[in-house]
Design a protein around this motif. Structure first.
Motif, PDB file in Angstrom:
ATOM      1  N   LEU A   1       0.913  -1.203  -0.199  1.00 23.12           N
ATOM      2  CA  LEU A   1       0.144  -0.075  -0.019  1.00 23.12           C
ATOM      3  C   LEU A   1       0.847   1.365   0.209  1.00 23.12           C
ATOM      4  N   ARG A   2       1.759   1.465   0.967  1.00 26.25           N
ATOM      5  CA  ARG A   2       2.951   2.412   1.001  1.00 26.25           C
ATOM      6  C   ARG A   2       3.297   2.692  -0.405  1.00 26.25           C
ATOM      7  N   VAL A   3       3.831   1.863  -0.822  1.00 27.47           N
ATOM      8  CA  VAL A   3       4.838   2.081  -2.247  1.00 27.47           C
ATOM      9  C   VAL A   3       3.872   2.567  -3.150  1.00 27.47           C
ATOM     10  N   THR A   4       2.823   1.690  -3.368  1.00 18.73           N
ATOM     11  CA  THR A   4       1.878   2.350  -4.573  1.00 18.73           C
ATOM     12  C   THR A   4       1.299   3.588  -4.367  1.00 18.73           C
ATOM     13  N   GLN A   5       0.948   3.854  -2.983  1.00 20.28           N
ATOM     14  CA  GLN A   5       0.498   5.268  -2.929  1.00 20.28           C
ATOM     15  C   GLN A   5       1.310   6.024  -3.171  1.00 20.28           C
ATOM     16  N   ALA A   6       2.781   6.181  -2.803  1.00 23.17           N
ATOM     17  CA  ALA A   6       3.949   6.849  -3.174  1.00 23.17           C
ATOM     18  C   ALA A   6       4.048   7.104  -4.579  1.00 23.17           C
ATOM     19  N   LEU A   7       3.899   6.122  -5.487  1.00 19.77           N
ATOM     20  CA  LEU A   7       4.267   6.154  -6.864  1.00 19.77           C
ATOM     21  C   LEU A   7       3.268   6.094  -7.789  1.00 19.77           C
ATOM     22  N   LEU A   8       2.070   5.953  -7.527  1.00 17.35           N
ATOM     23  CA  LEU A   8       0.754   6.123  -8.570  1.00 17.35           C
ATOM     24  C   LEU A   8       1.060   7.431  -9.194  1.00 17.35           C
TER      25      LEU A   8
END
Length: 253
Positions: free
Chosen positions: A115-122
């Motif tokens: 979740l953290r990585v996806t939110q940061a890179l979307l």
């Protein structure tokens, strides 16, 4: 990461890239012409990998917000492919006696880390105009088995998060996919699960002539990531021929 003059350089991020499926995926993406940002907790290993593939190494614990923010800074404003591979299993105890700390750790890495990585890179994936997220799930995200409660719960959560994000981004230029491997023999997965107990780790694959290897899953991931931008492979389940189901594995005597 600064843009080069001329054709836009395609970039990819692979988390958990220090070994196994992550490292194999980084190598194959590099062969396909991507500049790969190799992210993992073990800096020495991702530095060696990045040097090998001509990529960029980032020390990143996906459960650490500061690490993830730093990863996003390194990536910059544009990203083509995100492979959320960081994960893992801990323990094989019944629900009744399982260590709560093991469940918390698995959920933190497999679910909250993704979740953290996806939110940061979307935002960077949107900018590419044809971004794709490949979440590395598991057949454990579809079928329960004894002793696997914590891991199956985490991978079920990854599956549902993937499906939900696809619904929420249906009008966005970002594809959201999942690869769900079955039995894969890598140097670290079973050892991690059993706290370094080599005998128990080896027993997982005993008698299985040809389990999947990391390169098999990497090949599937890169195939998914390089389909035309209008093609979304929602879910790809990949297992060795010897594994008909979680509980049904052919083992030679």
């Amino acid at each position: 990461m600064s843009e080069q003059q001329g054709p836009v350089t395609r970039t990819a991020v692979v988390t958990g890239a220090s070994g196994g499926i992550g490292a194999a995926t980084a190598r194959l993406l590099a062969r396909e012409g991507f500049t790969v940002v190799c992210a993992a907790r073990r800096l020495d290993r991702v530095q060696a990998l990045a040097e090998e593939v001509g990529g960029v190494a980032v020390q990143c614990d996906v459960t650490d917000p500061d690490d993830v923010a730093r990863l996003a800074e390194v990536v910059g404003p544009r990203l083509d492919v995100l492979v959320n591979n960081a994960g893992g299993a801990h323990g094989l105890d019944p629900v009744e006696t399982a260590r709560v700390e093991d469940w918390e750790r698995m959920y933190a890495v497999n679910v909250i880390g993704t979740l953290r990585v996806t939110q940061a890179l979307l935002p960077a994936l949107r900018v590419s105009g044809a971004g794709i997220v490949v979440n590395v799930g598991s057949t454990a995200g579809r079928v329960a088995y004894e002793g696997g409660g914590g891991y199956t719960a985490a991978k079920h959560a990854v599956a549902v998060m993937t499906e939900t994000l696809r619904l929420e981004l249906v009008d966005q230029p970002v594809r959201v996919t999942e690869v769900a491997p079955g039995m894969v023999r890598t140097e670290g997965f079973a050892l991690t699960r059993f706290g370094g107990d080599r005998e128990r780790a080896d027993a997982v694959y005993a008698g299985v002539a040809e389990p999947l290897v990391a390169e098999d899953v990497a090949d599937a991931i890169v195939w998914m990531a390089t389909r035309p931008a209008h093609v979304n492979v929602d879910l790809l389940v990949i297992k060795p021929r010897a594994q008909a189901a979680q509980h049904k594995v052919h083992r030679e005597p």
